[in-house]
Design a protein around this motif. Structure first.
Motif, PDB file in Angstrom:
ATOM      1  N   LEU A   1       6.290   7.024  -5.593  1.00 16.11           N
ATOM      2  CA  LEU A   1       5.717   6.870  -4.262  1.00 16.11           C
ATOM      3  C   LEU A   1       6.377   5.725  -3.507  1.00 16.11           C
ATOM      4  CD1 LEU A   1       1.896   7.046  -5.090  1.00 16.11           C
ATOM      5  CD2 LEU A   1       3.206   8.724  -3.774  1.00 16.11           C
ATOM      6  N   PHE A   2       6.600   5.946  -2.205  1.00 14.86           N
ATOM      7  CA  PHE A   2       7.034   4.860  -1.339  1.00 14.86           C
ATOM      8  C   PHE A   2       5.842   3.981  -1.016  1.00 14.86           C
ATOM      9  CE2 PHE A   2      10.834   7.357  -0.321  1.00 14.86           C
ATOM     10  CZ  PHE A   2      11.782   6.355  -0.366  1.00 14.86           C
ATOM     11  N   LEU A   3       6.100   2.684  -0.923  1.00  9.84           N
ATOM     12  CA  LEU A   3       5.074   1.723  -0.560  1.00  9.84           C
ATOM     13  C   LEU A   3       5.539   0.984   0.682  1.00  9.84           C
ATOM     14  CD1 LEU A   3       4.557   0.236  -4.131  1.00  9.84           C
ATOM     15  CD2 LEU A   3       3.269   2.100  -3.063  1.00  9.84           C
ATOM     16  N   ARG A   4       4.575   0.510   1.448  1.00  8.13           N
ATOM     17  CA  ARG A   4       4.891  -0.307   2.621  1.00  8.13           C
ATOM     18  C   ARG A   4       3.999  -1.530   2.591  1.00  8.13           C
ATOM     19  NH1 ARG A   4       1.357   0.062   6.807  1.00  8.13           N
ATOM     20  NH2 ARG A   4      -0.200   1.686   6.730  1.00  8.13           N
TER      21      ARG A   4
ATOM     22  N   ASP B   1       6.601  -1.322 -12.890  1.00  7.97           N
ATOM     23  CA  ASP B   1       6.804  -0.059 -12.182  1.00  7.97           C
ATOM     24  C   ASP B   1       7.151  -0.200 -10.708  1.00  7.97           C
ATOM     25  OD1 ASP B   1       6.047   1.678 -14.431  1.00  7.97           O
ATOM     26  OD2 ASP B   1       4.086   0.750 -14.177  1.00  7.97           O
ATOM     27  N   LEU B   2       6.910  -1.382 -10.130  1.00  6.71           N
ATOM     28  CA  LEU B   2       7.104  -1.561  -8.691  1.00  6.71           C
ATOM     29  C   LEU B   2       8.351  -2.382  -8.397  1.00  6.71           C
ATOM     30  CD1 LEU B   2       3.434  -2.505  -7.752  1.00  6.71           C
ATOM     31  CD2 LEU B   2       4.466  -0.229  -7.811  1.00  6.71           C
ATOM     32  N   ALA B   3       9.142  -1.904  -7.446  1.00  4.37           N
ATOM     33  CA  ALA B   3      10.328  -2.641  -7.003  1.00  4.37           C
ATOM     34  C   ALA B   3      10.447  -2.522  -5.497  1.00  4.37           C
ATOM     35  CB  ALA B   3      11.584  -2.101  -7.675  1.00  4.37           C
ATOM     36  N   ARG B   4      10.895  -3.601  -4.870  1.00  4.07           N
ATOM     37  CA  ARG B   4      11.084  -3.570  -3.417  1.00  4.07           C
ATOM     38  C   ARG B   4      12.570  -3.624  -3.105  1.00  4.07           C
ATOM     39  NH1 ARG B   4      12.007  -8.421  -0.431  1.00  4.07           N
ATOM     40  NH2 ARG B   4      12.379 -10.163  -1.833  1.00  4.07           N
TER      41      ARG B   4
ATOM     42  N   GLN C   1       0.855  -1.182   0.000  1.00  5.86           N
ATOM     43  CA  GLN C   1       0.000   0.000   0.000  1.00  5.86           C
ATOM     44  C   GLN C   1       0.890   1.230   0.000  1.00  5.86           C
ATOM     45  OE1 GLN C   1      -2.213  -0.689   3.600  1.00  5.86           O
ATOM     46  NE2 GLN C   1      -0.795   0.480   4.860  1.00  5.86           N
ATOM     47  N   VAL C   2       0.327   2.352  -0.408  1.00  5.52           N
ATOM     48  CA  VAL C   2       1.072   3.604  -0.426  1.00  5.52           C
ATOM     49  C   VAL C   2       1.374   4.013   1.009  1.00  5.52           C
ATOM     50  CG1 VAL C   2       0.987   6.054  -1.056  1.00  5.52           C
ATOM     51  CG2 VAL C   2       0.024   4.320  -2.600  1.00  5.52           C
TER      52      VAL C   2
ATOM     53  N   GLU D   1      17.450  -5.194   0.595  1.00  6.02           N
ATOM     54  CA  GLU D   1      18.503  -4.981   1.580  1.00  6.02           C
ATOM     55  C   GLU D   1      18.059  -5.529   2.930  1.00  6.02           C
ATOM     56  OE1 GLU D   1      21.613  -3.722   0.921  1.00  6.02           O
ATOM     57  OE2 GLU D   1      20.871  -3.920  -1.127  1.00  6.02           O
ATOM     58  N   PRO D   2      18.955  -6.160   3.668  1.00  4.20           N
ATOM     59  CA  PRO D   2      18.604  -6.693   4.992  1.00  4.20           C
ATOM     60  C   PRO D   2      18.022  -5.601   5.895  1.00  4.20           C
ATOM     61  CG  PRO D   2      20.799  -7.422   4.338  1.00  4.20           C
ATOM     62  CD  PRO D   2      20.365  -6.393   3.323  1.00  4.20           C
ATOM     63  N   GLY D   3      16.916  -5.921   6.549  1.00  3.15           N
ATOM     64  CA  GLY D   3      16.289  -4.996   7.488  1.00  3.15           C
ATOM     65  C   GLY D   3      15.393  -3.953   6.853  1.00  3.15           C
ATOM     66  N   GLU D   4      15.293  -3.912   5.525  1.00  4.02           N
ATOM     67  CA  GLU D   4      14.431  -2.938   4.859  1.00  4.02           C
ATOM     68  C   GLU D   4      13.157  -3.621   4.370  1.00  4.02           C
ATOM     69  OE1 GLU D   4      17.916   0.104   3.334  1.00  4.02           O
ATOM     70  OE2 GLU D   4      16.642  -0.846   1.830  1.00  4.02           O
ATOM     71  N   ASP D   5      12.023  -2.972   4.599  1.00  4.41           N
ATOM     72  CA  ASP D   5      10.729  -3.540   4.227  1.00  4.41           C
ATOM     73  C   ASP D   5       9.895  -2.453   3.559  1.00  4.41           C
ATOM     74  OD1 ASP D   5       8.799  -5.452   3.946  1.00  4.41           O
ATOM     75  OD2 ASP D   5       8.078  -5.323   6.004  1.00  4.41           O
ATOM     76  N   TRP D   6      10.302  -2.051   2.361  1.00  2.05           N
ATOM     77  CA  TRP D   6       9.590  -1.021   1.621  1.00  2.05           C
ATOM     78  C   TRP D   6       9.729  -1.288   0.126  1.00  2.05           C
ATOM     79  CZ3 TRP D   6      12.542   1.789  -1.775  1.00  2.05           C
ATOM     80  CH2 TRP D   6      13.925   1.822  -1.553  1.00  2.05           C
ATOM     81  N   ALA D   7       8.883  -0.618  -0.638  1.00  4.67           N
ATOM     82  CA  ALA D   7       8.936  -0.717  -2.097  1.00  4.67           C
ATOM     83  C   ALA D   7       8.767   0.685  -2.664  1.00  4.67           C
ATOM     84  CB  ALA D   7       7.850  -1.659  -2.599  1.00  4.67           C
ATOM     85  N   TRP D   8       8.913   0.802  -3.985  1.00  6.07           N
ATOM     86  CA  TRP D   8       8.845   2.081  -4.668  1.00  6.07           C
ATOM     87  C   TRP D   8       8.081   1.907  -5.967  1.00  6.07           C
ATOM     88  CZ3 TRP D   8       9.691   7.049  -3.830  1.00  6.07           C
ATOM     89  CH2 TRP D   8       9.923   7.922  -4.891  1.00  6.07           C
ATOM     90  N   CYS D   9       7.243   2.863  -6.304  1.00  5.83           N
ATOM     91  CA  CYS D   9       6.596   2.898  -7.608  1.00  5.83           C
ATOM     92  C   CYS D   9       7.334   3.931  -8.446  1.00  5.83           C
ATOM     93  CB  CYS D   9       5.111   3.259  -7.505  1.00  5.83           C
ATOM     94  SG  CYS D   9       4.329   3.389  -9.136  1.00  5.83           S
TER      95      CYS D   9
END
Length: 111
Positions: A105-108, A86-89, A8-9, A92-100
């Motif tokens: 936009l950051f996604l979580r 368009d979406l990539a996460r 989600q955004v 990296e260790p310890g990171e839990d986010w994605a980007w459009c």
């Protein structure tokens, strides 16, 4: 898609009206960064280049390097595919986010 792989955004506290992402439907179940991706950026490994951080396409599982890397392969992958990637996460260790890349936009992970 299982709930643990839904996105989600991320809320932007500086905005009164939150932005939306029309590309969330592109996300497939995470590929868990295939063994090649665990070694590094697929494209950098092929050409002998270096990278800083890794991003995994949520559509096809391609692992590319971030925009801070010299070659920016994840960004190039998103734009070279003509849409649909368009979406990539972050992988990296310890990171839990994605980007459009399309909507910037950051996604979580979804609740």
């Amino acid at each position: 898609m299982s709930e643990e792989h839904a996105w989600q955004v991320a809320e932007d506290p500086g905005l009164t009206v939150q932005r939306s992402c029309e590309h969330l439907g592109q996300a497939r179940e995470a590929h868990q960064a295939a063994s090649a991706g665990r070694r590094g950026c697929t494209d950098c490994l092929r050409i002998g280049s270096t990278w800083l951080h890794l991003r995994e396409c949520l559509t096809c599982g391609h692992v590319g390097c971030c925009d801070s890397s010299p070659k920016q392969h994840a960004h190039a992958h998103a734009h070279a595919r003509g849409g649909g990637h368009d979406l990539a996460r972050s992988v990296e260790p310890g990171e839990d986010w994605a980007w459009c890349y399309a909507d910037e936009l950051f996604l979580r992970p979804a609740d």
